[in-house]
Design an enzyme around this catalytic site. Structure first.
Site, PDB file in Angstrom:
ATOM      1  CB  THR A 287      -0.942  -0.002   1.217  1.00 34.55           C
ATOM      2  OG1 THR A 287      -1.797  -1.152   1.156  1.00 34.55           O
ATOM      3  CG2 THR A 287      -1.800   1.249   1.250  1.00 34.55           C
TER       4      THR A 287
ATOM      5  CB  SER B 299      -4.894  -3.529   0.485  1.00 33.60           C
ATOM      6  OG  SER B 299      -4.358  -2.237   0.571  1.00 33.60           O
TER       7      SER B 299
END
Length: 833
Positions: free
Chosen positions: A157, A209
């Site tokens: 991320t 995520s």
């Protein structure tokens, strides 16, 4: 526990014991003895750490692991494997100056210089990958892609955000003014929203995520960012209603509980309490160092910046609050179906979703069925367990479809002028894929099977691309490569998805059977793969497990809930209820094909700005038995097809330890991650050809001792290519004369390097070692003879010196005697007078 040579290299400190074994001491002070045959010689450069692993003469697993480790402890978290691959190790700390605007400018200028043919050194970095992709996009006619992968907590991320920031700042750093409504700003604003609604705390990562995304960034002919589009993959729905210990659901739940009361207009109407008071968020409520209320404020501000209307923003928060309240519902046994005892809670959910209370209550009391023979509608009472499952199903679909809507709405804002529809002339693209890495846990379920299958497909793409690069290098060097073969993971992919007996096909067919269960599904899997090396039983005894031999290693899956997760059915009663909502977004989520799992409808209408489906059109989902695996595999095929039309670059993110601590590395786990990331597969592909490549001068200077008669003479500019060829030819003849012939095509001479098979490299090193021993013995022997000659001369000189000294002493005595006689004579003279 025995350590391999690779592990020894990873925590290297050794000496040779009296028994001839290597004595190795690791970082913890533990000693190991290793036989010399189990040790591996490595390029000395790898012990110091190099920027680019391809600069090592010998590229192997030990060199890869130790090089990454050495650089990590020096805060060099990026290591390249040629130009297309970057290894990124999570430092678990802020490294000053690593991502500054000055650093971005440095890489932009260096990459531009390299792209124009200048000899510019470009150290490995996230920005070097982004800059190279941008420069190549402008210079070539082909679109580019950056594929970022790694397990939870490895830094995917963060890497994605840094690269997006680099692209968004290209025009700004070039001198353009920043506008709050620019496409660059819109792209950056999407991150806090996607993280709030798609990320969660896991055991391994506080900001994991739980979906895959592909960000397609479009640039104009001048290189200015003009639009962006996000495609999302496989949001983890089960996390909405249930989490493992010490894990959280999606951040948005906790953010709304912490800061929802401060939202203007709707805050007091949400009816939310602290996160630990709601069923769906009670397992784990906080993350150290994170202020959920301020994160909600940031997400809300980004919605405003992206042009969300007040009604849209309020509706999003109302749906999230409704999902939390659904988790708190209780059901009791009644005379005619389940009873909802908490009338106030029911009123609040209906108020938030803007649906009829009577219809809402009926949905949980009865299930509407159609008699297959008479076609009459039957209202079957539901018991509390069935009602509870209906509630969970509604919550999962509400939230997951809302997430799809958010992605669509962000795309609408980031589409640029023209709404992103149609194909624009003179535009080029860079795609950024942030995808979950290979996963293996103590309990692996349907989600892990899909995730690992995605990694199989992407690994096949990676292998194919790497082999293409090898072919390109051989062509540039004039090396024959037609005899080189390599094996990919096609067999694994075939056994997972081939029709009609692939694993996913069996799973999909079971979902259509009215009486199918997880046990019947497992039985069919076992019977269909009796002789398979890819899918097999884990034990002779009865269990709910089966195993798959993935490219990265074996994974044992538990079949419990496989059918439920793959079917993911939403009863028509729930669909009809939510279609009747007076809230536009809720109604759209369950009537617009873009947010239903019909891939054909989705593909036809997924463009930002495309008109929504008309109200009242039949929901294709109810008519088609489209499973989750079918949808996911269709998405995956489209993704791979899109990637095949680009020039890819790879960022492999590595998590150095499970404690989230700086300057700490679990070498065994990092080694596993490097395998899972396909880094060692690139080694295997390279070894299928000529893994050892040495520049001509370096090769000749190292191995010239094997052929003393081959020399440069007095030439100021020797032909090292021809000298290398003579050395190799002569050495090959010597091996043949010793009846130890070299395997055919074990070496080739390119235009700038010598290419060697690893087996020949080992024999050359061994022969060099023996030649050095012979040379040393010869020198020692010559030294003894020379020393004996010198001793003889010294003795002769000493004898001459002793003889001269004796003669001198004799003459001195004679002189003394004569002198005494003279003095005596002189003393007697006066008496004579």
């Amino acid at each position: 526990k025995q350590k391999t040579a690779y592990e020894i290299l990873a925590d290297w400190s050794s000496d040779v014991g009296s028994n001839g074994l290597y004595v190795v001491v690791d970082d913890q002070g533990t000693k190991f003895e290793v036989a010399p045959e189990n040790a591996r010689q490595v390029d000395p450069n790898c012990l110091r750490g190099v920027d680019d692993l391809l600069s090592l003469g010998d590229f192997n697993e030990g060199a890869l692991l130790h090089n990454v480790r050495s650089r990590y402890f020096n805060d060099n978290i990026y290591t390249g494997i040629g130009s297309p691959i970057l290894i990124s190790v999570n430092p678990f700390q802020n490294l000053p100056g690593l991502y500054t605007e000055a650093k971005q400018k440095f890489y932009r200028e260096r990459s531009a210089a390299a792209g124009s043919g200048e000899d510019a050194d470009v150290p490995p970095h996230l920005f070097s990958v982004a800059a190279a992709a941008y420069t190549a996009m402008l210079g070539d006619a082909r679109n580019q892609s950056i594929i970022i992968s790694g397990e939870s907590g490895a830094g995917k991320t963060e890497a994605t955000k840094r690269i997006l920031t680099y692209f968004a700042n290209l025009q700004r750093t070039a001198g353009a003014t920043s506008e709050k409504t620019s496409i660059e700003e819109q792209v950056l604003r999407s991150n806090p929203i996607l993280e709030a609604f798609g990320n969660a705390k896991t055991i391994r990562n506080d900001n994991s995520s739980r979906f895959g995304k592909f960000i397609d960034i479009e640039f104009g002919s001048s290189g200015k960012l003009t639009s962006a589009k996000i495609s999302n993959y496989l949001l983890e729905k089960s996390r909405i209603v249930k989490q493992q210990p010490d894990e959280r659901g999606y951040h948005a739940f906790y953010q709304l509980c912490a800061g929802g009361h401060s939202l203007s207009d709707i805050g007091p109407t949400l009816g939310l309490r602290s996160a630990y008071e709601h069923s769906y968020t009670a397992v784990c409520t906080e993350i150290d160092g994170v202020d959920d209320a301020s994160m909600l404020e940031e997400a809300a501000d980004c919605m405003d910046g992206l042009g969300f209307s007040k009604e849209e923003k309020n509706s999003v928060f109302q749906i999230v609050a409704a999902v939390l309240h659904l988790g708190d519902m209780q059901f009791e046994e009644g005379d005619d179906g389940s009873v909802l005892p908490d009338g106030a809670l029911t009123d609040k959910i209906c108020e938030l979703l803007k649906v009829s209370k009577a219809d809402f209550t009926t949905t949980f009391q009865h299930k509407t069925l159609e008699d297959p023979f008479t076609k009459k509608i039957i209202h079957m009472p539901q018991d509390p367990t069935s009602s509870s499952n209906t509630r969970h199903s509604m919550a999962k679909h509400l939230y997951s479809r809302l997430f799809d809507w958010l992605v669509w709405r962000i795309n609408l804002s980031a589409a640029g002028k023209g709404g992103g529809g149609g194909r624009k002339e003179n535009t080029k693209k860079i795609g950024i894929l942030d995808i979950y890495g290979f996963e293996v846990f103590e309990w692996n379920s349907f989600e892990q099977l899909c995730i690992n299958f995605a990694n199989e497909k992407l690994q096949q793409h990676f292998n194919s691309h790497m082999f293409t690069l090898e072919q390109q290098l051989y062509n540039e060097e004039g090396i024959s490569w037609s005899h080189i073969e390599w094996q990919d993971n096609k067999e694994i992919i075939d056994q997972l998805e081939r029709k009609p007996l692939g694993l996913f096909c069996i799973l999909d067919s079971e979902c259509l059977m009215p009486n199918a269960t997880d046990d019947t599904c497992l039985s069919k899997i076992h019977s269909s793969f009796k002789s398979s090396r890819v899918v097999y039983k884990t034990s002779r005894f009865k269990s709910t497990n089966f195993a798959v031999a993935h490219y990265a290693g074996e994974v044992v899956y538990n079949v419990i809930s496989f059918l439920e997760k793959n079917t993911d059915k939403l009863h028509a009663d729930i669909t009809n209820l939510l279609k009747s909502s007076s809230m536009p977004i809720t109604r759209t989520l369950f009537s617009d094909p873009r947010f239903a799992p019909d891939m054909q409808a989705q593909a036809a209408q997924s463009r930002p700005g495309a008109p929504p489906a008309k109200r009242g059109e039949p929901n294709q989902r109810a008519k088609q038995n489209v499973t989750v695996s079918v949808m996911f595999r269709q998405q995956l095929d489209q993704l791979v097809e899109d990637l095949n039309r680009t020039n890819p670059r790879y960022i492999r993110c590595i998590k150095p330890n499970g404690n989230k601590q700086a300057h700490e590395m679990d070498s065994l786990d990092v080694q596993r991650q490097l395998r899972c990331a396909g880094m060692l597969e690139s080694i295997r592909i390279r070894r299928a050809g000529y893994p050892v490549r040495r520049p001509f001068k370096e090769f000749f200077n190292r191995f010239r001792l094997l052929c003393p008669h081959v020399s440069t003479g007095r030439s100021l500019d020797p032909d090292y290519k021809e000298l290398c060829r003579r050395v190799l030819t002569d050495v090959e003849a010597k091996f043949q004369a010793q009846r130890q012939p070299v395997e055919a095509k074990s070496w080739q001479v390119g235009r700038s390097k010598v290419f060697l098979k690893e087996e020949l490299q080992g024999r050359l090193e061994k022969a060099l070692g023996e030649a050095v021993k012979v040379y040393v013995v010869r020198m020692q022997k010559s030294g003894v003879e020379a020393e004996q000659d010198a001793n003889t001369v010294q003795v002769q000189a000493l004898l001459r010196t002793l003889r001269s000294a004796s003669e001198f002493q004799k003459r001195l005595q004679q002189h003394r005697e004569a002198r005494a006689a003279l003095l005596t004579a002189e003393a007697e003279l006066p008496s004579l007078r």
